[in-house]
Write a protein that holds these residues in place. Structure first.
Motif, PDB file in Angstrom:
ATOM      1  N   THR A  16     -42.991  23.778  -8.267  1.00  0.00           N
ATOM      2  CA  THR A  16     -44.116  23.672  -7.338  1.00  0.00           C
ATOM      3  C   THR A  16     -43.687  24.048  -5.924  1.00  0.00           C
ATOM      4  O   THR A  16     -44.422  24.729  -5.201  1.00  0.00           O
ATOM      5  CB  THR A  16     -44.667  22.238  -7.352  1.00  0.00           C
ATOM      6  OG1 THR A  16     -44.983  21.865  -8.692  1.00  0.00           O
ATOM      7  CG2 THR A  16     -45.907  22.120  -6.497  1.00  0.00           C
ATOM      8  N   VAL A  17     -42.491  23.638  -5.528  1.00  0.00           N
ATOM      9  CA  VAL A  17     -41.997  23.963  -4.187  1.00  0.00           C
ATOM     10  C   VAL A  17     -41.815  25.468  -4.034  1.00  0.00           C
ATOM     11  O   VAL A  17     -42.212  26.058  -3.017  1.00  0.00           O
ATOM     12  CB  VAL A  17     -40.677  23.218  -3.903  1.00  0.00           C
ATOM     13  CG1 VAL A  17     -40.041  23.700  -2.614  1.00  0.00           C
ATOM     14  CG2 VAL A  17     -40.911  21.727  -3.849  1.00  0.00           C
ATOM     15  N   ILE A  18     -41.254  26.114  -5.038  1.00  0.00           N
ATOM     16  CA  ILE A  18     -41.031  27.565  -4.979  1.00  0.00           C
ATOM     17  C   ILE A  18     -42.362  28.301  -4.944  1.00  0.00           C
ATOM     18  O   ILE A  18     -42.537  29.262  -4.174  1.00  0.00           O
ATOM     19  CB  ILE A  18     -40.150  28.020  -6.161  1.00  0.00           C
ATOM     20  CG1 ILE A  18     -38.735  27.486  -5.978  1.00  0.00           C
ATOM     21  CG2 ILE A  18     -40.140  29.537  -6.289  1.00  0.00           C
ATOM     22  CD1 ILE A  18     -37.831  27.687  -7.170  1.00  0.00           C
ATOM     23  N   LYS A  19     -43.310  27.852  -5.744  1.00  0.00           N
ATOM     24  CA  LYS A  19     -44.621  28.490  -5.771  1.00  0.00           C
ATOM     25  C   LYS A  19     -45.322  28.348  -4.418  1.00  0.00           C
ATOM     26  O   LYS A  19     -45.865  29.317  -3.881  1.00  0.00           O
ATOM     27  CB  LYS A  19     -45.484  27.863  -6.873  1.00  0.00           C
ATOM     28  CG  LYS A  19     -46.804  28.586  -7.094  1.00  0.00           C
ATOM     29  CD  LYS A  19     -47.766  27.784  -7.928  1.00  0.00           C
ATOM     30  CE  LYS A  19     -47.648  27.908  -9.373  1.00  0.00           C
ATOM     31  NZ  LYS A  19     -48.709  27.239 -10.137  1.00  0.00           N
ATOM     32  N   SER A  20     -45.283  27.176  -3.837  1.00  0.00           N
ATOM     33  CA  SER A  20     -45.924  26.945  -2.539  1.00  0.00           C
ATOM     34  C   SER A  20     -45.237  27.754  -1.441  1.00  0.00           C
ATOM     35  O   SER A  20     -45.908  28.300  -0.558  1.00  0.00           O
ATOM     36  CB  SER A  20     -45.886  25.457  -2.190  1.00  0.00           C
ATOM     37  OG  SER A  20     -46.590  24.707  -3.146  1.00  0.00           O
ATOM     38  N   THR A  21     -43.927  27.841  -1.487  1.00  0.00           N
ATOM     39  CA  THR A  21     -43.187  28.627  -0.498  1.00  0.00           C
ATOM     40  C   THR A  21     -43.562  30.096  -0.598  1.00  0.00           C
ATOM     41  O   THR A  21     -43.749  30.776   0.416  1.00  0.00           O
ATOM     42  CB  THR A  21     -41.674  28.452  -0.691  1.00  0.00           C
ATOM     43  OG1 THR A  21     -41.357  27.065  -0.626  1.00  0.00           O
ATOM     44  CG2 THR A  21     -40.890  29.205   0.350  1.00  0.00           C
ATOM     45  N   GLY A  22     -43.706  30.605  -1.806  1.00  0.00           N
ATOM     46  CA  GLY A  22     -44.119  32.001  -1.999  1.00  0.00           C
ATOM     47  C   GLY A  22     -45.506  32.264  -1.433  1.00  0.00           C
ATOM     48  O   GLY A  22     -45.742  33.301  -0.795  1.00  0.00           O
ATOM     49  N   ILE A  23     -46.418  31.322  -1.637  1.00  0.00           N
ATOM     50  CA  ILE A  23     -47.772  31.485  -1.109  1.00  0.00           C
ATOM     51  C   ILE A  23     -47.750  31.506   0.410  1.00  0.00           C
ATOM     52  O   ILE A  23     -48.414  32.331   1.056  1.00  0.00           O
ATOM     53  CB  ILE A  23     -48.693  30.371  -1.644  1.00  0.00           C
ATOM     54  CG1 ILE A  23     -48.928  30.563  -3.144  1.00  0.00           C
ATOM     55  CG2 ILE A  23     -50.011  30.343  -0.896  1.00  0.00           C
ATOM     56  CD1 ILE A  23     -49.637  29.402  -3.808  1.00  0.00           C
ATOM     57  N   VAL A  24     -46.977  30.621   1.011  1.00  0.00           N
ATOM     58  CA  VAL A  24     -46.889  30.570   2.476  1.00  0.00           C
ATOM     59  C   VAL A  24     -46.298  31.867   3.011  1.00  0.00           C
ATOM     60  O   VAL A  24     -46.816  32.440   3.988  1.00  0.00           O
ATOM     61  CB  VAL A  24     -46.055  29.346   2.926  1.00  0.00           C
ATOM     62  CG1 VAL A  24     -45.719  29.434   4.402  1.00  0.00           C
ATOM     63  CG2 VAL A  24     -46.809  28.065   2.635  1.00  0.00           C
ATOM     64  N   LEU A  25     -45.231  32.359   2.406  1.00  0.00           N
ATOM     65  CA  LEU A  25     -44.614  33.602   2.878  1.00  0.00           C
ATOM     66  C   LEU A  25     -45.568  34.785   2.726  1.00  0.00           C
ATOM     67  O   LEU A  25     -45.624  35.661   3.605  1.00  0.00           O
ATOM     68  CB  LEU A  25     -43.306  33.858   2.135  1.00  0.00           C
ATOM     69  CG  LEU A  25     -42.166  32.886   2.449  1.00  0.00           C
ATOM     70  CD1 LEU A  25     -40.960  33.180   1.566  1.00  0.00           C
ATOM     71  CD2 LEU A  25     -41.797  32.955   3.910  1.00  0.00           C
ATOM     72  N   ALA A  26     -46.317  34.840   1.648  1.00  0.00           N
ATOM     73  CA  ALA A  26     -47.285  35.924   1.456  1.00  0.00           C
ATOM     74  C   ALA A  26     -48.380  35.866   2.518  1.00  0.00           C
ATOM     75  O   ALA A  26     -48.768  36.904   3.084  1.00  0.00           O
ATOM     76  CB  ALA A  26     -47.898  35.843   0.057  1.00  0.00           C
ATOM     77  N   CYS A  27     -48.876  34.681   2.810  1.00  0.00           N
ATOM     78  CA  CYS A  27     -49.919  34.545   3.842  1.00  0.00           C
ATOM     79  C   CYS A  27     -49.390  34.953   5.208  1.00  0.00           C
ATOM     80  O   CYS A  27     -50.091  35.630   5.979  1.00  0.00           O
ATOM     81  CB  CYS A  27     -50.442  33.110   3.886  1.00  0.00           C
ATOM     82  SG  CYS A  27     -51.421  32.648   2.463  1.00  0.00           S
ATOM     83  N   VAL A  28     -48.162  34.580   5.523  1.00  0.00           N
ATOM     84  CA  VAL A  28     -47.562  34.958   6.806  1.00  0.00           C
ATOM     85  C   VAL A  28     -47.414  36.470   6.880  1.00  0.00           C
ATOM     86  O   VAL A  28     -47.696  37.087   7.921  1.00  0.00           O
ATOM     87  CB  VAL A  28     -46.208  34.240   7.001  1.00  0.00           C
ATOM     88  CG1 VAL A  28     -45.433  34.834   8.163  1.00  0.00           C
ATOM     89  CG2 VAL A  28     -46.436  32.758   7.223  1.00  0.00           C
TER      90      VAL A  28
END
Length: 124
Positions: free
Chosen positions: A63-75
């Motif tokens: 879950t942490v890796i998935k959320s981090t990926g989403i944040v980086l994509a949005c940035v």
């Protein structure tokens, strides 16, 4: 019989009133001085924090890796959008300056005026 009930209820109400008046007049003793009460409050605060931390449900690694990926994509997407807007505005200003330079009879005065206006607007 009715008289006995009235006497009993009158006695009960008198007892309640005396209990209320007694409880109002007696002050509750404080539990120690200011520092002792403050220390107890601080200990209780940290004990409560510890209890709340035990209630926290921590996410797993997936879950942490998935959320981090989403944040980086949005940035990255927002950075691209801001870059495109910045480049578009920069090119628009350059086009206005070139248009002013290449225009008609009094090109130097117009160029200086437009350049001064642009620098004044942008704070350069």
């Amino acid at each position: 019989m009715a008289d006995e009930i009235k006497k009993t209820s009158a006695e009960a109400s008198e007892k309640k009133e005396t209990k209320k008046s007694d409880s109002k007049n007696t002050a509750k003793p404080k539990n120690g001085n200011v520092f002792a009460r403050a220390w107890k409050a601080v200990k209780k605060f940290f004990k409560d924090i510890r209890g709340e931390c035990k209630k926290v449900v921590w996410p797993d690694a997936k879950t942490v890796i998935k959320s981090t990926g989403i944040v980086l994509a949005c940035v990255a997407v927002l950075g691209l959008i801001i870059w495109l807007i910045d480049m578009g505005l920069s090119e628009g200003v350059k086009a206005l300056v070139n248009l002013a330079k290449n225009s008609g009879a009094d090109a130097e005065t117009t160029t200086a005026a437009v350049t001064g206006m642009i620098h004044g607007f942008l704070g350069l």
